[in-house]
Scaffold this motif. Structure first.
Motif, PDB file in Angstrom:
ATOM      1  N   GLY A 107       8.083  41.950  26.141  1.00  0.00           N
ATOM      2  CA  GLY A 107       8.416  41.888  27.557  1.00  0.00           C
ATOM      3  C   GLY A 107       9.861  41.492  27.817  1.00  0.00           C
ATOM      4  O   GLY A 107      10.372  41.702  28.922  1.00  0.00           O
ATOM      5  N   LEU A 108      10.528  40.916  26.811  1.00  0.00           N
ATOM      6  CA  LEU A 108      11.944  40.586  26.955  1.00  0.00           C
ATOM      7  C   LEU A 108      12.779  41.862  26.843  1.00  0.00           C
ATOM      8  O   LEU A 108      12.476  42.744  26.047  1.00  0.00           O
ATOM      9  N   LYS A 109      13.848  41.935  27.624  1.00  0.00           N
ATOM     10  CA  LYS A 109      14.616  43.178  27.710  1.00  0.00           C
ATOM     11  C   LYS A 109      15.658  43.328  26.601  1.00  0.00           C
ATOM     12  O   LYS A 109      16.053  44.441  26.268  1.00  0.00           O
ATOM     13  N   ASP A 110      16.128  42.226  26.053  1.00  0.00           N
ATOM     14  CA  ASP A 110      17.202  42.278  25.063  1.00  0.00           C
ATOM     15  C   ASP A 110      16.649  42.010  23.662  1.00  0.00           C
ATOM     16  O   ASP A 110      15.918  41.034  23.458  1.00  0.00           O
ATOM     17  N   ARG A 111      17.000  42.862  22.705  1.00  0.00           N
ATOM     18  CA  ARG A 111      16.484  42.722  21.338  1.00  0.00           C
ATOM     19  C   ARG A 111      16.905  41.402  20.703  1.00  0.00           C
ATOM     20  O   ARG A 111      16.163  40.828  19.899  1.00  0.00           O
ATOM     21  N   ARG A 112      18.093  40.895  21.074  1.00  0.00           N
ATOM     22  CA  ARG A 112      18.567  39.636  20.512  1.00  0.00           C
ATOM     23  C   ARG A 112      17.712  38.461  21.002  1.00  0.00           C
ATOM     24  O   ARG A 112      17.455  37.513  20.253  1.00  0.00           O
ATOM     25  N   GLU A 113      17.286  38.519  22.260  1.00  0.00           N
ATOM     26  CA  GLU A 113      16.387  37.485  22.778  1.00  0.00           C
ATOM     27  C   GLU A 113      15.037  37.539  22.052  1.00  0.00           C
ATOM     28  O   GLU A 113      14.453  36.495  21.739  1.00  0.00           O
ATOM     29  N   VAL A 123      17.675  52.534  19.429  1.00  0.00           N
ATOM     30  CA  VAL A 123      17.337  52.726  18.015  1.00  0.00           C
ATOM     31  C   VAL A 123      16.453  51.579  17.541  1.00  0.00           C
ATOM     32  O   VAL A 123      15.450  51.785  16.845  1.00  0.00           O
ATOM     33  N   PHE A 124      16.819  50.344  17.940  1.00  0.00           N
ATOM     34  CA  PHE A 124      16.011  49.184  17.580  1.00  0.00           C
ATOM     35  C   PHE A 124      14.575  49.338  18.085  1.00  0.00           C
ATOM     36  O   PHE A 124      13.613  49.079  17.350  1.00  0.00           O
ATOM     37  N   ARG A 125      14.427  49.760  19.345  1.00  0.00           N
ATOM     38  CA  ARG A 125      13.083  49.867  19.936  1.00  0.00           C
ATOM     39  C   ARG A 125      12.233  50.898  19.200  1.00  0.00           C
ATOM     40  O   ARG A 125      11.029  50.700  18.980  1.00  0.00           O
ATOM     41  N   LYS A 126      12.827  52.008  18.804  1.00  0.00           N
ATOM     42  CA  LYS A 126      12.070  53.054  18.105  1.00  0.00           C
ATOM     43  C   LYS A 126      11.610  52.576  16.727  1.00  0.00           C
ATOM     44  O   LYS A 126      10.451  52.754  16.344  1.00  0.00           O
ATOM     45  N   ILE A 127      12.518  51.949  15.978  1.00  0.00           N
ATOM     46  CA  ILE A 127      12.161  51.461  14.642  1.00  0.00           C
ATOM     47  C   ILE A 127      11.165  50.315  14.759  1.00  0.00           C
ATOM     48  O   ILE A 127      10.215  50.215  13.968  1.00  0.00           O
ATOM     49  N   PHE A 128      11.364  49.458  15.759  1.00  0.00           N
ATOM     50  CA  PHE A 128      10.450  48.343  15.996  1.00  0.00           C
ATOM     51  C   PHE A 128       9.034  48.861  16.250  1.00  0.00           C
ATOM     52  O   PHE A 128       8.063  48.364  15.670  1.00  0.00           O
ATOM     53  N   ARG A 129       8.909  49.866  17.088  1.00  0.00           N
ATOM     54  CA  ARG A 129       7.590  50.428  17.397  1.00  0.00           C
ATOM     55  C   ARG A 129       6.956  51.042  16.149  1.00  0.00           C
ATOM     56  O   ARG A 129       5.742  50.900  15.923  1.00  0.00           O
ATOM     57  N   LEU A 130       7.763  51.684  15.326  1.00  0.00           N
ATOM     58  CA  LEU A 130       7.249  52.285  14.092  1.00  0.00           C
ATOM     59  C   LEU A 130       6.721  51.214  13.148  1.00  0.00           C
ATOM     60  O   LEU A 130       5.612  51.351  12.603  1.00  0.00           O
ATOM     61  N   ILE A 131       7.491  50.143  12.956  1.00  0.00           N
ATOM     62  CA  ILE A 131       7.060  49.064  12.065  1.00  0.00           C
ATOM     63  C   ILE A 131       5.794  48.407  12.603  1.00  0.00           C
ATOM     64  O   ILE A 131       4.862  48.098  11.850  1.00  0.00           O
ATOM     65  N   LEU A 132       5.743  48.186  13.904  1.00  0.00           N
ATOM     66  CA  LEU A 132       4.573  47.583  14.532  1.00  0.00           C
ATOM     67  C   LEU A 132       3.329  48.435  14.285  1.00  0.00           C
ATOM     68  O   LEU A 132       2.251  47.926  13.952  1.00  0.00           O
ATOM     69  N   THR A 133       3.479  49.744  14.417  1.00  0.00           N
ATOM     70  CA  THR A 133       2.355  50.659  14.209  1.00  0.00           C
ATOM     71  C   THR A 133       1.903  50.654  12.750  1.00  0.00           C
ATOM     72  O   THR A 133       0.695  50.621  12.458  1.00  0.00           O
ATOM     73  N   LEU A 134       2.858  50.670  11.818  1.00  0.00           N
ATOM     74  CA  LEU A 134       2.515  50.650  10.395  1.00  0.00           C
ATOM     75  C   LEU A 134       1.791  49.360  10.017  1.00  0.00           C
ATOM     76  O   LEU A 134       0.827  49.378   9.241  1.00  0.00           O
ATOM     77  N   LEU A 135       2.256  48.236  10.568  1.00  0.00           N
ATOM     78  CA  LEU A 135       1.579  46.973  10.321  1.00  0.00           C
ATOM     79  C   LEU A 135       0.148  46.990  10.854  1.00  0.00           C
ATOM     80  O   LEU A 135      -0.778  46.504  10.203  1.00  0.00           O
ATOM     81  N   ALA A 136      -0.022  47.547  12.031  1.00  0.00           N
ATOM     82  CA  ALA A 136      -1.354  47.638  12.632  1.00  0.00           C
ATOM     83  C   ALA A 136      -2.283  48.464  11.761  1.00  0.00           C
ATOM     84  O   ALA A 136      -3.429  48.073  11.495  1.00  0.00           O
ATOM     85  N   LEU A 137      -1.804  49.611  11.308  1.00  0.00           N
ATOM     86  CA  LEU A 137      -2.619  50.480  10.459  1.00  0.00           C
ATOM     87  C   LEU A 137      -2.958  49.794   9.138  1.00  0.00           C
ATOM     88  O   LEU A 137      -4.074  49.929   8.625  1.00  0.00           O
TER      89      LEU A 137
END
Length: 251
Positions: A163-169, A228-242
């Protein structure tokens, strides 16, 4: 060399110890760059060469060093209100989780986390959690309880932090939250009687290589564009879930 080998745990082959020390660098770099993935990869590797009763406390100690280093490097971006209320819930969750860890099915929690991660990767962002002290405290309670049972809660917490808008946060707040939770876990494991002394040299070496990985990953984070961060983040999240869901299916 003989002195170095003498410092390593006697119940673990030296080659396995060296593998874990090297793996700590790469897993810490992954977490520093993308916010998650490293801790899950490390605990998965550790449980192949250690019993879970040893791997989970040692993993918690190593992660304390890794997350603590990331917190120091990113402290200016921490969202402190979320951090405070999360810690309030975590304190209760660690106490509860330590008492019921042997009573609840571990696979059930793996499956629940996996399904939740699928939702957070592809569903609407949970911005209301960021703004509500009550929901934030409840999140801390749930995450800490689950962490005492399955050894990881980082991906679960990061799902809420989307829910935070900035990847650094996201990265900074997550690191601070995990540091606080790791401190509580280590205190609990110590009170429950786990002997960290036999593994202390290995833990310190893994923390040292992990900090080097944190520095490398942080540089990559600053270089990456937000999309780019958001796309890779979503991919890693999905792989972890699987991965968690497959673990549950295979038992």
């Amino acid at each position: 060399m003989d002195i170095f080998l003498a410092l390593l745990p006697t119940d673990l082959a030296p080659s396995f110890s060296l593998l874990l020390i090297l793996a700590s660098f790469f897993t810490s770099a992954t977490t520093a760059a993308f916010g998650l993935g490293g801790g899950a990869m490390l605990i998965a590797l550790m449980t192949t060469v250690m019993t879970p009763l040893v791997a989970i406390p040692v993993h918690g100690a190593v992660q304390l060093g890794s997350n603590g280093g990331r917190t120091l490097l990113r402290h200016k971006h921490i969202v402190w209100p979320f951090f405070f209320w999360f810690c309030v819930g975590s304190a209760l969750g660690v106490a509860v989780g330590g008492q019921i860890a042997q009573l609840l099915p571990e696979d059930l929690f793996r499956a629940v986390i996996g399904l939740f991660l699928i939702y957070t990767a592809w569903g609407p962002k949970l911005r209301s959690v960021i703004k509500s002290p009550v929901l934030t405290s409840f999140t801390g309670f749930v995450a800490a309880t689950i962490s005492m049972i399955v050894g990881i809660s980082g991906p679960l917490v990061m799902g809420f932090l989307q829910g935070l808008k900035d990847r650094r946060e996201m990265i900074a707040t997550h690191a601070a939250l995990m540091t606080a939770q790791n401190v509580l876990k280590l205190l609990t494991f110590t009170l429950l009687g786990f002997q960290f002394a036999a593994y202390l040299p290995l833990i310190l070496l893994m923390i040292a290589t992990g900090f080097l990985g944190t520095i490398s990953g942080s540089k990559l984070l600053d270089w990456m564009p937000e999309h780019v961060f958001r796309k890779i983040f979503r991919l890693i999240l999905t792989l972890l879930a699987l991965w968690l869901i497959v673990q549950t299916i295979l038992g």
